[in-house]
Design an enzyme around this catalytic site. Structure first.
Site, mmCIF file in Angstrom:
data_model
loop_
_atom_site.group_PDB
_atom_site.id
_atom_site.type_symbol
_atom_site.label_atom_id
_atom_site.label_comp_id
_atom_site.label_asym_id
_atom_site.label_seq_id
_atom_site.Cartn_x
_atom_site.Cartn_y
_atom_site.Cartn_z
ATOM 1 N N LYS A 188 27.847 15.483 30.349
ATOM 2 C CA LYS A 188 26.695 15.557 31.567
ATOM 3 C C LYS A 188 26.159 16.610 31.304
ATOM 4 C CE LYS A 188 26.120 14.245 36.520
ATOM 5 N NZ LYS A 188 26.548 13.501 37.346
ATOM 6 N N SER A 223 25.545 9.737 39.709
ATOM 7 C CA SER A 223 24.425 10.457 39.270
ATOM 8 C C SER A 223 24.906 10.394 37.571
ATOM 9 C CB SER A 223 24.106 11.658 39.894
ATOM 10 O OG SER A 223 25.432 12.440 39.438
ATOM 11 N N SER A 233 29.737 9.998 41.817
ATOM 12 C CA SER A 233 28.538 9.757 40.804
ATOM 13 C C SER A 233 29.605 9.481 39.457
ATOM 14 C CB SER A 233 27.908 11.382 40.836
ATOM 15 O OG SER A 233 27.093 10.942 41.926
#
Ligand SMILES: [Zn+2]
EC number: 6.3.5.7
Lengths: 481, 481
Positions: free
Chosen positions: A71, A146, A170
């Protein structure tokens, strides 16, 4: 099954047996990325050159030669780390996050940096400052957020596994939407050093994988005390893959009635309850329990998280790195225009909210109260975990919604209703697929455990995964070209 | 009819702690390095970095607290103080807000009316910010440069109660505080290098009134003299303002040394809302009682105790004891001297006389002289043995002060040995007698004083080396009977 459909442990076997080489593995994954990422858009940047260079090294360790997506809020030395924000679009950290360092030491190879909601704020990856990521099961749908890029990359076969970060769900919510496994570890079990902070007291890094065993393997690689993070806990590191050998006989599982009585999608509810039934048949003891404070968790979260975020994001002022607005005639204007032009709407919304709840005169009414609620939630969980080994709920109230469908931020915030209490309490939880809805979209089931109860969670999740027998089902990405 | 006013002064003193590394990272705290060479991702506040407390900072803060009679908090935490400024990398300063490490202390000062106790409200730890250098003047600057070497340098802020009633008391407080910190060796208290900084709150009120008057905050005073002068100016200014029927405005004023006045700092008038909240990246501190006890037991003797001991143990006059304990270095020099030569008052005389005069003449710190107590002791022994006269001793002393050479070596090298050979002295005495018939006549006619003149001539002849006792005796033997 294609090579890119394999799990980490399957790939590992073939690499160890020298059936395939690391370069071949990389070729497969980059070919897949070239094929589908124009449609999925899981990555914000690819690190092809670095990856092939790594492939040429003598890689050893538990993840030797395993290609992963990271990420884009985890610092990677010399490689752009943008948090999918325009304010950091040119930022290259001079250091590696501890998790990145640990993955390198374990021999893993980074394929690229995954897209996300800007600064990890959002539940759809539509708030990325660059572009939206699409759900590999249906490109019209959101991958969740996210960590949407990370989850979509794993689901689309664009990475063998990935790291995500979870502040209010997330990791677990996009894992649920993308039909993969996402684990949010206990707060303090994985170092946050190098994770670009959203809300420091809630953020935690965790694995997103194709199956539960992979989750245990990745967790093994990234846990442990880090002297660079004083909130990381000093405990003996267990081998998490050992836990999955156990079954669920005699395990006491609680179903929080408040979670199931909420207005949730009936297919989701049914799928989760069916899965629970199977665990019961396998010997688990299942009972309804009450988690009365849970209904306040979301409200507390939307005070604590923005408060911390408003402070954490204050450093993006254009002084030292990242984007700087040229339209300023003095320092204070530079701060204002840089931040105004560099941040997206959702980030600005939370900064303003956070600034407000921390301001004098409102602090007691909001922030302090939220911290009190936080204590109550922790106590509620502690009480339950004295009696029950684990709790089970749906991960999300619905399956993946359509891109653009959620125009009201408050409605979007509701997507995290089952995941948020976990972060508030600092306990671990996993999301794994329990089935599919009538539209063919994955449904996620959440297993929650006490502090440092990752082992038990993995044990139950693994058993359930075997019982459900859907772990080999992969998204068929519609290839656009 | 004129009103009589009472002055109310409180001081906030920032002292840089003498640790080798910064408060939250390993960077050096050394003064004067090239800009931005003592920095790392942590003290630059790069995205993803986390602070880790340097335990030495906590130790020094506790030591300061113990020496200033404070209660040491068993539970303490760090908070964030949020504000934007280019020299503040994270746009928040890690400080302590509602739970400082030390509270409720006091310090005794000497005033014209005798001893007085000044309350210490609190001592808290915090990190320093960087340094901003403007090209040209601050309001017309075309560019600004930032040096972050100072960011993360550990400070303690010592806040006094508003107990001081005159600028002289404020100065006495600062002097005593500086002495204590220096004795503890927790700070070098160098005002020029910014390791001791002082802000003052000053207000006046009609005698008898309970409520405080409106205060002004004074900044930028870079010497004790400046503090006293600024306060004197400010008190007069406020008296004039009130005297003409106006009100004192609450504001921050800066001391201009060249203009000898305080000036209002416009633009800094708006009330700051620092939005303090607990620093989530640092776990709260639970201070171990045992450790505090250990620190307390190992505290060095403090100035006041030492002064009292010098009076009782060495029988020194109060004045001597005060001068000798002015700095730790001076006190150590004295005690070394007494160890080497058992005549406290004799040692004290040399230190208070020749030594301090030389220190002043050379404009150096006590530590910078090459003299040691052992050398001083040896010199005094040489005097006792008659090897050197008291006059020669002054020359030897100066040489020891500059070079640190052994007094015997100095005497040897410079040929300063006292002449005690009677026949040799007699030769010179005879010569002087025949050369000065008038003086001889004077003596014979009863003017005994003239003998001094002849002694002087002998000493001149021998460049001060003749044993003065012998010279006297010989002259008396020969001329008076
Ligand atoms: Zn540093």
């Amino acid at each position: 099954m294609e090579l890119y459909d394999l799990t980490i442990h399957e790939l590992k076997e073939r690499l160890v047996d020298q059936e395939i080489s690391v370069t071949e593995v990389l070729n497969t994954f980059y070919e897949r990325i070239d094929q589908v990422d124009d449609s999925v858009r899981a990555y914000v940047s690819l690190t092809r050159d670095e990856a092939y260079q790594r492939a040429g090294e003598d890689l050893t360790g538990s993840l030797a030669g395993i290609p992963l997506a990271i990420k884009d809020n985890m610092s990677t030395e010399g490689i752009k780390t943008t948090c999918s924000s325009n304010i950091l679009n040119n930022y290259r950290p001079p250091y590696d996050a501890t998790v990145v360092k640990k993955l390198k030491e374990a021999g893993a190879i980074m394929l690229g940096k995954a897209n996300m909601d800007e600064f990890a704020m959002g539940s759809s990856t539509e708030n990325s400052g660059f572009f939206k990521t699409h759900n590999p099961w249906n490109l019209d749908h959101a991958p969740g957020g996210s960590s949407g890029g990370s989850a979509a990359a794993v689901a689309a076969g664009e990475a063998a596994g990935a790291l995500g970060s979870d502040t209010g769900g997330s990791i677990r919510q996009p894992a649920a939407y993308c039909g993969v496994v996402g684990l949010k570890p206990t707060y303090g079990n994985v170092s946050r050093y190098g994770l670009v902070a959203f809300a420091s007291s809630l953020d935690q890094i965790g694995p997103i994988t194709k199956d539960v065993k992979d989750s245990a393997i990745l967790l093994n690689a990234i846990t442990g005390h880090d002297p660079m993070d004083s909130t990381s806990v000093k405990i003996d590191k267990p081998d998490y893959t050992e836990f999955i050998k156990e079954d669920v006989k005699g395990l006491k599982i609680g179903l929080p009635e408040e979670y199931f009585s909420l207005e949730i999608n009936s297919e989701v509810k049914e799928s989760v309850l069916t899965a629970v039934k199977k665990m019961e048949e396998a010997g688990a003891i299942v009972e309804e329990v009450s988690l009365p404070s849970a209904e306040y968790a979301l409200a507390a979260y939307y005070i604590i998280a923005p408060a911390e975020a408003s402070s954490n994001l204050a450093r993006y002022d254009g002084v030292r790195y990242g984007f700087r607005s040229e339209q300023a005639s003095n320092v204070s204007e530079m701060f204002t225009t840089t931040r105004n032009q560099g941040f997206g709407d959702e980030v600005k919304r939370r900064i303003m909210l956070g600034t407000y709840v921390l301001s004098s005169g409102y602090y007691d009414a909001y922030y302090l109260k939220a911290q009190k609620v936080r204590t109550l939630i922790k106590e509620d969980f502690d009480k339950l975990f004295k009696e029950y080994d684990l709790l089970i709920s749906p991960t999300t109230p619905t399956t993946a919604f359509k891109l653009g469908e959620m125009s009201d931020p408050l409605e979007m915030y509701q997507m995290d209703i089952f995941t948020v209490p976990i972060n508030i309490a600092g306990i671990p939880a996993i999301s794994l697929p329990s089935g599919f809805d009538s539209a063919g979209l994955p449904i996620g089931l959440q297993i929650m455990g006490p502090h440092f109860g990752e082992g038990k969670i993995l044990q139950a999740a693994y058993t359930l995964e075997q019982l459900l027998n859907i772990k080999d089902k992969r998204a068929k990405v519609e290839v656009s070209k | 009819m004129s009103v009589e006013y009472e002055v109310v002064i409180g001081l906030e003193v920032h002292a840089q702690l003498a640790t080798e590394s910064k408060i939250f990272c390993d960077c050096s705290t050394e003064f004067g390095a090239a800009p931005n060479t003592h920095v790392c991702p942590v003290c630059l506040g790069l995205p993803g970095t986390l602070p880790v407390l340097n335990k030495k900072v906590l130790e020094y803060a506790i030591m300061a607290g113990l020496a200033l009679n404070c209660e040491i908090s068993e539970y303490s935490k760090f908070d964030r103080k949020n504000y934007f400024y280019p020299d503040l990398p994270k746009a928040y300063q890690i400080s302590q807000f509602d739970l400082p490490i030390c509270e409720h202390g006091s310090i005794e000062i000497e005033t014209e009316e005798g001893k007085k106790e000044i309350g210490i409200t609190r001592i808290h730890m915090e990190e320093d910010a960087g340094k901003l250098i403007h090209e040209g003047s601050i309001d017309k600057s075309t560019g600004s440069l930032v040096d972050y070497n100072r960011t993360g340098v550990p400070l303690i802020e010592i806040v006094s109660e508003p107990d001081m009633r005159t600028p002289a008391e404020a100065r006495a407080y600062l002097t005593q505080l500086k002495k204590v910190l220096e004795y503890l060796e927790v700070s070098d208290c160098n005002m020029e290098e910014g390791s001791l900084r002082c802000d003052a709150n000053v207000s006046i009120r009609p005698v008898g009134q309970k409520e405080f008057g409106t205060k002004a905050e004074l900044k930028n005073m870079n010497s004790f003299k400046a503090v006293e002068k600024a306060l004197e100016y400010e008190v007069e200014r406020q008296k004039i303002v009130l005297g003409r029927g106006d009100e004192v405005v609450q504001e921050t004023r800066t001391w201009d040394d060249s203009l000898n006045k305080t000036i209002s700092m416009r633009g800094k008038e708006e009330a700051h809302d620092y939005r303090y909240f607990p620093e989530p990246d640092l776990v709260p501190m639970e201070v171990d009682k045992e450790w505090v006890k250990e620190l307390s037991d190992s505290l060095p003797e403090l100035p006041v105790e030492k002064m009292k001991r010098f009076v009782t143990a060495y029988g020194l006059p109060q004045y001597d004891a005060e001068v000798l304990t002015d700095t730790k270095a001076l006190a150590e020099l004295f005690e070394e001297g007494v160890t080497a030569y058992d005549d406290p008052k004799g040692v004290s005389n040399w230190i208070m006389g020749d030594f301090l005069r030389l220190v002043k003449e050379e404009n150096i710190a006590v530590e910078e002289s090459k003299l040691s107590g052992e050398l001083l002791g040896k010199m005094l022994q040489l005097m006792d043995a008659g090897t050197i006269s008291s006059k020669i001793a002054k020359t030897v002393f100066k040489e020891m002060f500059k070079t640190g050479k052994d007094p015997e070596t100095i005497v040897e090298e410079k040929g300063l040995k006292q002449i005690s050979d009677e026949s040799k002295i007699e030769e010179i005495v005879d010569q002087v007698i025949s050369d000065n018939p008038e003086a001889v006549e004077d003596i014979k006619s009863g003017k005994g004083k003239a003998i001094g003149f002849l002694v002087g001539q002998v000493m001149k002849e021998t460049r001060g080396k003749a044993n003065p006792g012998m010279v006297n005796q010989l002259l008396r033997d020969k001329l008076m009977d």
